[in-house]
Design a protein around this motif. Structure first.
Motif, PDB file in Angstrom:
ATOM      1  N   GLN A  17       0.821  -1.208   0.000  1.00  0.00           N
ATOM      2  CA  GLN A  17       0.000   0.000   0.000  1.00  0.00           C
ATOM      3  C   GLN A  17       0.858   1.263   0.000  1.00  0.00           C
ATOM      4  OE1 GLN A  17      -2.367  -1.025   3.513  1.00  0.00           O
ATOM      5  NE2 GLN A  17      -4.190  -1.111   2.211  1.00  0.00           N
ATOM      6  N   ILE A  18       1.964   1.240   0.743  1.00  0.00           N
ATOM      7  CA  ILE A  18       2.857   2.397   0.782  1.00  0.00           C
ATOM      8  C   ILE A  18       3.521   2.594  -0.586  1.00  0.00           C
ATOM      9  CG2 ILE A  18       5.019   3.268   1.775  1.00  0.00           C
ATOM     10  CD1 ILE A  18       4.069   2.047   4.439  1.00  0.00           C
ATOM     11  N   LEU A  19       3.950   1.515  -1.208  1.00  0.00           N
ATOM     12  CA  LEU A  19       4.525   1.605  -2.553  1.00  0.00           C
ATOM     13  C   LEU A  19       3.502   2.167  -3.532  1.00  0.00           C
ATOM     14  CD1 LEU A  19       6.865   1.065  -4.503  1.00  0.00           C
ATOM     15  CD2 LEU A  19       5.998  -1.271  -4.758  1.00  0.00           C
ATOM     16  N   THR A  25       1.480   9.266  -6.109  1.00  0.00           N
ATOM     17  CA  THR A  25       1.856  10.669  -5.934  1.00  0.00           C
ATOM     18  C   THR A  25       2.951  11.080  -6.908  1.00  0.00           C
ATOM     19  OG1 THR A  25       3.361  10.098  -4.107  1.00  0.00           O
ATOM     20  CG2 THR A  25       1.141  10.813  -3.516  1.00  0.00           C
ATOM     21  N   GLN A  26       3.809  10.137  -7.297  1.00  0.00           N
ATOM     22  CA  GLN A  26       4.849  10.447  -8.287  1.00  0.00           C
ATOM     23  C   GLN A  26       4.228  10.817  -9.631  1.00  0.00           C
ATOM     24  OE1 GLN A  26       8.543   9.292  -8.656  1.00  0.00           O
ATOM     25  NE2 GLN A  26       8.768   9.693  -6.484  1.00  0.00           N
ATOM     26  N   HIS A  27       3.090  10.184  -9.948  1.00  0.00           N
ATOM     27  CA  HIS A  27       2.453  10.430 -11.239  1.00  0.00           C
ATOM     28  C   HIS A  27       1.414  11.546 -11.191  1.00  0.00           C
ATOM     29  CE1 HIS A  27       4.098   6.319 -11.807  1.00  0.00           C
ATOM     30  NE2 HIS A  27       4.433   6.853 -12.975  1.00  0.00           N
ATOM     31  N   ALA A  28       1.122  12.045 -10.007  1.00  0.00           N
ATOM     32  CA  ALA A  28       0.162  13.143  -9.885  1.00  0.00           C
ATOM     33  C   ALA A  28       0.818  14.419 -10.409  1.00  0.00           C
ATOM     34  CB  ALA A  28      -0.257  13.318  -8.431  1.00  0.00           C
ATOM     35  N   ASP A 173       2.756   2.383  12.990  1.00  0.00           N
ATOM     36  CA  ASP A 173       1.912   3.536  12.670  1.00  0.00           C
ATOM     37  C   ASP A 173       2.782   4.782  12.497  1.00  0.00           C
ATOM     38  OD1 ASP A 173      -0.425   1.953  13.136  1.00  0.00           O
ATOM     39  OD2 ASP A 173      -0.412   2.495  15.259  1.00  0.00           O
ATOM     40  N   ILE A 174       3.686   4.981  13.456  1.00  0.00           N
ATOM     41  CA  ILE A 174       4.561   6.160  13.449  1.00  0.00           C
ATOM     42  C   ILE A 174       5.486   6.117  12.239  1.00  0.00           C
ATOM     43  CG2 ILE A 174       6.431   7.312  14.707  1.00  0.00           C
ATOM     44  CD1 ILE A 174       4.957   6.309  17.311  1.00  0.00           C
ATOM     45  N   TRP A 175       6.054   4.953  11.943  1.00  0.00           N
ATOM     46  CA  TRP A 175       6.938   4.817  10.781  1.00  0.00           C
ATOM     47  C   TRP A 175       6.187   5.167   9.496  1.00  0.00           C
ATOM     48  CZ3 TRP A 175       6.878   2.064   6.259  1.00  0.00           C
ATOM     49  CH2 TRP A 175       8.061   2.097   5.510  1.00  0.00           C
ATOM     50  N   ILE A 176       4.964   4.673   9.363  1.00  0.00           N
ATOM     51  CA  ILE A 176       4.167   4.943   8.162  1.00  0.00           C
ATOM     52  C   ILE A 176       3.940   6.446   8.002  1.00  0.00           C
ATOM     53  CG2 ILE A 176       1.845   4.715   7.160  1.00  0.00           C
ATOM     54  CD1 ILE A 176       1.853   1.821   8.356  1.00  0.00           C
ATOM     55  N   LEU A 177       3.568   7.123   9.082  1.00  0.00           N
ATOM     56  CA  LEU A 177       3.295   8.558   8.977  1.00  0.00           C
ATOM     57  C   LEU A 177       4.581   9.338   8.716  1.00  0.00           C
ATOM     58  CD1 LEU A 177       0.503   9.848   9.059  1.00  0.00           C
ATOM     59  CD2 LEU A 177       1.068  10.749  11.308  1.00  0.00           C
ATOM     60  N   ARG A 178       5.674   8.964   9.376  1.00  0.00           N
ATOM     61  CA  ARG A 178       6.964   9.629   9.119  1.00  0.00           C
ATOM     62  C   ARG A 178       7.417   9.440   7.671  1.00  0.00           C
ATOM     63  NH1 ARG A 178      10.909   8.149  14.175  1.00  0.00           N
ATOM     64  NH2 ARG A 178      10.508   9.999  15.404  1.00  0.00           N
ATOM     65  N   TYR A 179       7.332   8.215   7.195  1.00  0.00           N
ATOM     66  CA  TYR A 179       7.733   7.924   5.821  1.00  0.00           C
ATOM     67  C   TYR A 179       6.891   8.732   4.841  1.00  0.00           C
ATOM     68  CZ  TYR A 179       8.366   5.705   1.341  1.00  0.00           C
ATOM     69  OH  TYR A 179       8.610   5.514   0.007  1.00  0.00           O
ATOM     70  N   THR A 180       5.590   8.759   5.075  1.00  0.00           N
ATOM     71  CA  THR A 180       4.697   9.489   4.183  1.00  0.00           C
ATOM     72  C   THR A 180       5.013  10.984   4.205  1.00  0.00           C
ATOM     73  OG1 THR A 180       2.981   7.828   4.569  1.00  0.00           O
ATOM     74  CG2 THR A 180       2.287   9.907   3.587  1.00  0.00           C
ATOM     75  N   ALA A 181       5.297  11.541   5.380  1.00  0.00           N
ATOM     76  CA  ALA A 181       5.651  12.957   5.479  1.00  0.00           C
ATOM     77  C   ALA A 181       6.952  13.248   4.733  1.00  0.00           C
ATOM     78  CB  ALA A 181       5.772  13.373   6.942  1.00  0.00           C
TER      79      ALA A 181
END
Length: 199
Positions: A17-19, A25-28, A173-181
């Motif tokens: 899902q993260i990939l 977002t890369q293609h947006a 959860d924290i890793w996912i949000l940090r990575y996304t940010a």
């Protein structure tokens, strides 16, 4: 829920899902699409009730510029609470940071995780604001563009809320949000100069 994700199959799904989020977002082609994809994807991955993005603008104002929220929870986008929420976050943020020697590097990594707004020792006014906004648990990370010089500028905050119950935020959860940010900061840099990225 990601918080209970302990099997390799579950972790594989989260990484997929993260990939997928990264590729979308890369293609947006514009900021609005990137923010919409980010908020809806993060809410799905974390299975939270609300995800939003605050932008701190160069003139010092701030606003919720993107949001994904599930039913029956209220939307925050458009409400005139952004500067108060930002002020309270930064007050807590810098209070927590003041005891660290390498303040700047710690700022880059700071996370505000509130598992239960009714039990957490919070400043006067903050608990009431969170209750008014139907926030029972909150996870907040800063968004920075890629480092350019010794003092990177804040662009905004990536925030997720659990509205229906307390939620002890897990390391994943924290890793996912940090990575996304971090990924969002890179995408902002790709689209344009951070100071011109305003909605």
């Amino acid at each position: 829920m990601v918080s209970s994700c302990i099997t390799s199959t579950c972790l594989d799904e989260v990484l997929r899902q993260i990939l997928n989020l990264s590729q979308q977002t890369q293609h947006a082609g514009n900021l609005e699409s990137v923010l919409s994809i980010t908020t809806s994807s993060v809410r799905q991955i974390l299975r939270s009730d609300r995800v939003l993005i605050y932008q701190l603008r160069p003139n010092g104002s701030s606003a919720v510029i993107a949001e994904s929220v599930g039913s029956p929870w209220q939307t925050i986008k458009g409400q005139d609470i952004a500067s108060l929420y930002f002020d309270l976050y930064f007050d807590l943020y810098f209070e927590m940071e003041s005891s660290h020697l390498n303040q700047q590097m710690n700022q880059m990594r700071q996370v505000q995780a509130i598992a239960d707004t009714e039990m957490e020792p919070l400043p006067l006014g903050y608990r009431e604001l969170l209750a008014d906004l139907q926030i029972r648990a909150s996870l907040v990370v800063p968004v920075f563009p890629p480092e350019r010089g010794p003092s990177p500028e804040w662009w905004g905050l990536l925030v997720t809320h659990q509205c229906d119950r307390p939620r002890p935020w897990q390391p994943l959860d924290i890793w996912i949000l940090r990575y996304t940010a971090m990924h969002l900061g890179d995408t902002l840099h790709r689209l344009s100069s951070p100071s011109s990225l305003s909605l």
